[in-house]
Design an enzyme around this catalytic site. Structure first.
Site, PDB file in Angstrom:
ATOM      1  NE  ARG A 231      -4.361  -0.902  -0.036  1.00 28.48           N
ATOM      2  CZ  ARG A 231      -4.520  -1.897  -0.921  1.00 28.48           C
ATOM      3  NH1 ARG A 231      -3.531  -2.231  -1.721  1.00 28.48           N
ATOM      4  NH2 ARG A 231      -5.677  -2.519  -1.034  1.00 28.48           N
ATOM      5  CD  GLU A 260      -2.394   3.981  -5.346  1.00 22.69           C
ATOM      6  OE1 GLU A 260      -3.503   3.482  -5.609  1.00 22.69           O
ATOM      7  OE2 GLU A 260      -1.455   3.338  -4.866  1.00 22.69           O
ATOM      8  CG  HIS A 278      -2.999   0.055  -6.727  1.00 18.79           C
ATOM      9  ND1 HIS A 278      -3.363   0.781  -5.619  1.00 18.79           N
ATOM     10  CD2 HIS A 278      -3.200  -1.253  -6.381  1.00 18.79           C
ATOM     11  CE1 HIS A 278      -3.777  -0.041  -4.655  1.00 18.79           C
ATOM     12  NE2 HIS A 278      -3.669  -1.287  -5.101  1.00 18.79           N
TER      13      HIS A 278
HETATM   14  N1  NAD Z   1      -0.917  -3.994  -5.145  1.00 17.66           N
HETATM   15  C1  NAD Z   1      -2.146  -4.451  -5.064  1.00 17.66           C
HETATM   16  O1  NAD Z   1      -2.941  -4.294  -5.965  1.00 17.66           O
HETATM   17  C2  NAD Z   1      -2.554  -5.241  -3.855  1.00 17.66           C
HETATM   18  C3  NAD Z   1      -3.537  -6.226  -3.977  1.00 17.66           C
HETATM   19  C4  NAD Z   1      -3.862  -6.997  -2.849  1.00 17.66           C
HETATM   20  C5  NAD Z   1      -3.249  -6.748  -1.637  1.00 17.66           C
HETATM   21  N2  NAD Z   1      -2.356  -5.737  -1.547  1.00 17.66           N
HETATM   22  C6  NAD Z   1      -1.712  -5.412  -0.272  1.00 17.66           C
HETATM   23  O2  NAD Z   1      -0.764  -6.417   0.023  1.00 17.66           O
HETATM   24  C7  NAD Z   1      -0.546  -6.440   1.435  1.00 17.66           C
HETATM   25  C8  NAD Z   1      -0.607  -7.880   1.935  1.00 17.66           C
HETATM   26  O3  NAD Z   1      -1.868  -8.424   1.648  1.00 17.66           O
HETATM   27  P1  NAD Z   1      -2.249  -9.887   2.201  1.00 17.66           P
HETATM   28  O4  NAD Z   1      -3.473 -10.312   1.479  1.00 17.66           O
HETATM   29  O5  NAD Z   1      -1.036 -10.758   2.200  1.00 17.66           O
HETATM   30  O6  NAD Z   1      -2.622  -9.531   3.709  1.00 17.66           O
HETATM   31  P2  NAD Z   1      -2.568 -10.560   4.948  1.00 17.66           P
HETATM   32  O7  NAD Z   1      -3.430  -9.927   5.988  1.00 17.66           O
HETATM   33  O8  NAD Z   1      -2.853 -11.936   4.513  1.00 17.66           O
HETATM   34  O9  NAD Z   1      -1.038 -10.496   5.406  1.00 17.66           O
HETATM   35  C9  NAD Z   1      -0.477  -9.366   5.971  1.00 17.66           C
HETATM   36  C10 NAD Z   1       0.586  -9.827   6.950  1.00 17.66           C
HETATM   37  O10 NAD Z   1       1.243  -8.671   7.456  1.00 17.66           O
HETATM   38  C11 NAD Z   1       1.513  -8.916   8.827  1.00 17.66           C
HETATM   39  N3  NAD Z   1       1.768  -7.668   9.520  1.00 17.66           N
HETATM   40  C12 NAD Z   1       0.889  -6.816  10.126  1.00 17.66           C
HETATM   41  N4  NAD Z   1       1.544  -5.772  10.653  1.00 17.66           N
HETATM   42  C13 NAD Z   1       2.865  -5.978  10.400  1.00 17.66           C
HETATM   43  C14 NAD Z   1       4.042  -5.250  10.693  1.00 17.66           C
HETATM   44  N5  NAD Z   1       4.001  -4.107  11.394  1.00 17.66           N
HETATM   45  N6  NAD Z   1       5.222  -5.743  10.257  1.00 17.66           N
HETATM   46  C15 NAD Z   1       5.287  -6.897   9.551  1.00 17.66           C
HETATM   47  N7  NAD Z   1       4.204  -7.638   9.262  1.00 17.66           N
HETATM   48  C16 NAD Z   1       3.016  -7.175   9.666  1.00 17.66           C
HETATM   49  C17 NAD Z   1       0.282  -9.660   9.337  1.00 17.66           C
HETATM   50  O11 NAD Z   1       0.572 -10.386  10.509  1.00 17.66           O
HETATM   51  C18 NAD Z   1      -0.001 -10.583   8.160  1.00 17.66           C
HETATM   52  O12 NAD Z   1       0.624 -11.831   8.300  1.00 17.66           O
HETATM   53  C19 NAD Z   1      -1.615  -5.518   2.042  1.00 17.66           C
HETATM   54  O13 NAD Z   1      -1.041  -4.244   2.266  1.00 17.66           O
HETATM   55  C20 NAD Z   1      -2.641  -5.408   0.941  1.00 17.66           C
HETATM   56  O14 NAD Z   1      -3.382  -4.200   1.034  1.00 17.66           O
HETATM   57  C21 NAD Z   1      -1.980  -4.995  -2.625  1.00 17.66           C
END
Ligand code: NAD
Length: 315
Positions: A231, A260, A278
């Site tokens: 993000r 964005e 994105h």
């Molecule tokens: N680029 C895109 O289009 C796109 C699409 C989908 C998801 N995302 C983003 O990807 C990221 C991950 O998504 P996901 O589905 O794997 O989420 P998820 O919730 O499955 O995994 C996120 C992980 O981050 C960990 N976490 C929380 N706080 C933390 C910290 N301070 N330090 C380290 N780890 C921490 C959590 O414990 C969890 O295991 C999110 O930011 C989501 O918004 C981006």
């Protein structure tokens, strides 16, 4: 029961919802916050992707809303606290687009290591600059994952298959679980010190906003490659730009931005940045996955009171 969809979702979402015989669906994409506020009172469910901002004002105007469904993972465009206070479930579709995001993060790593985007632009400018595009290999390099949830864990597993060593920092995942996936759980300090590539896969929260800033970048290895497909706002863009300019960061892959589309293009235009608009979840497969998942979840909640994949808990 009526479901309002305000963002572009794959057609399969409406098809799935229509399988629930008591549900009617309205698709109104690109409408303003004011317009949503004026109509939301007549709906029991709202389905969005990331474009619609589900603000407190929208939630306050929602008389009968039972659920806000996010076709995707991040819910930072939804005021979850306001929804919780009003007794409205917020659901997402964990895992539905994870492979897509993971593949983009890995693609960024390859693109940076081998100058793919720059070499392509050079050839399109009718040049043959074979010598200046000598790169490096991912094999035997160390990758650090900040967050090993749905996306991070896939990136790590695929990176291991490429011959990379994978270190992880995730305060909410036990070290044994990381070890089962073949990753070594380390402290943040250790990860910054040891990794050649760092890929960010944590959610945007109060804790992670601005987490990758000047001080943290300074702790990283000289010449590190940084990938952010999570993000915008987790990385402080002006600090990353400075680190790219002074060579601390050798290259960055950036899919998500503080604003964005970004108002200031200095980062995007930096020669050592590979930027994408994105598109992490923008694959045909992922869009169908999340559309079908959210339709089934919302339909099951409205018609059978089955609650899955909620990010809040209400009494
Ligand atoms: N680029 C895109 O289009 C796109 C699409 C989908 C998801 N995302 C983003 O990807 C990221 C991950 O998504 P996901 O589905 O794997 O989420 P998820 O919730 O499955 O995994 C996120 C992980 O981050 C960990 N976490 C929380 N706080 C933390 C910290 N301070 N330090 C380290 N780890 C921490 C959590 O414990 C969890 O295991 C999110 O930011 C989501 O918004 C981006």
């Amino acid at each position: 029961m009526k479901v309002l969809i305000t963002d572009k979702v794959a057609g399969e979402c409406i098809e799935e919802l229509r399988k629930f015989k008591d549900i009617k669906v309205d698709l109104k994409t690109g409408i303003s916050e004011e317009e949503i506020i004026s109509i939301i009172g007549g709906y029991q469910a709202l389905i969005v992707r990331s474009a619609t901002k589900v603000t407190k004002a929208v939630i306050d105007a929602a008389g009968e809303l039972k659920v806000i469904g996010r076709a995707g993972a991040g819910v930072d465009n939804i005021d979850v606290n306001a929804a919780t206070e009003k007794g409205i479930w917020v659901m997402n579709t964990p895992g539905g687009n994870s492979s897509a995001v993971a593949e983009l993060a890995l693609g960024m790593m390859f693109a940076l290591a081998r100058h793919i985007a720059k070499a392509d632009a050079s050839m399109k400018a009718s040049k043959w600059e074979k010598k200046i595009f000598s790169g490096t290999e991912l094999t035997n390099k160390t990758l650090g994952l900040l967050g090993i949830g749905n996306v991070g864990s896939i990136v790590g597993r695929k990176a291991k298959a490429l011959g990379m060593e994978v270190l992880a920092y995730d305060p909410y995942i036990p070290a044994e679980k990381a070890a089962e996936m073949g990753f070594t759980m380390v402290t943040q300090e250790e990860l910054y010190k040891k990794c050649d590539y760092i890929s960010i896969h944590m959610p945007k929260t109060a804790e992670t906003t601005g987490a990758i800033n000047k001080d943290v970048l300074a702790k990283m290895k000289d010449g590190v490659f940084l990938i952010n497909c999570a993000r915008g706002g987790i990385v402080v863009e002006k600090d990353l730009l400075e680190a790219l300019n002074n060579g601390k960061v050798k290259g960055a892959g950036v899919d998500v931005f503080e604003a964005e589309p970004p108002a200031n293009l200095s980062l995007v235009k930096h020669p050592n940045v590979v930027a994408t608009p994105h598109i992490g979840a923008s694959t045909a497969e992922a869009q169908v996955n999340v559309a079908v998942m959210i339709a089934r979840q919302v339909g099951d909640l409205l018609t059978k009171n089955i609650v899955v994949n909620t990010v809040n808990s209400i009494e």
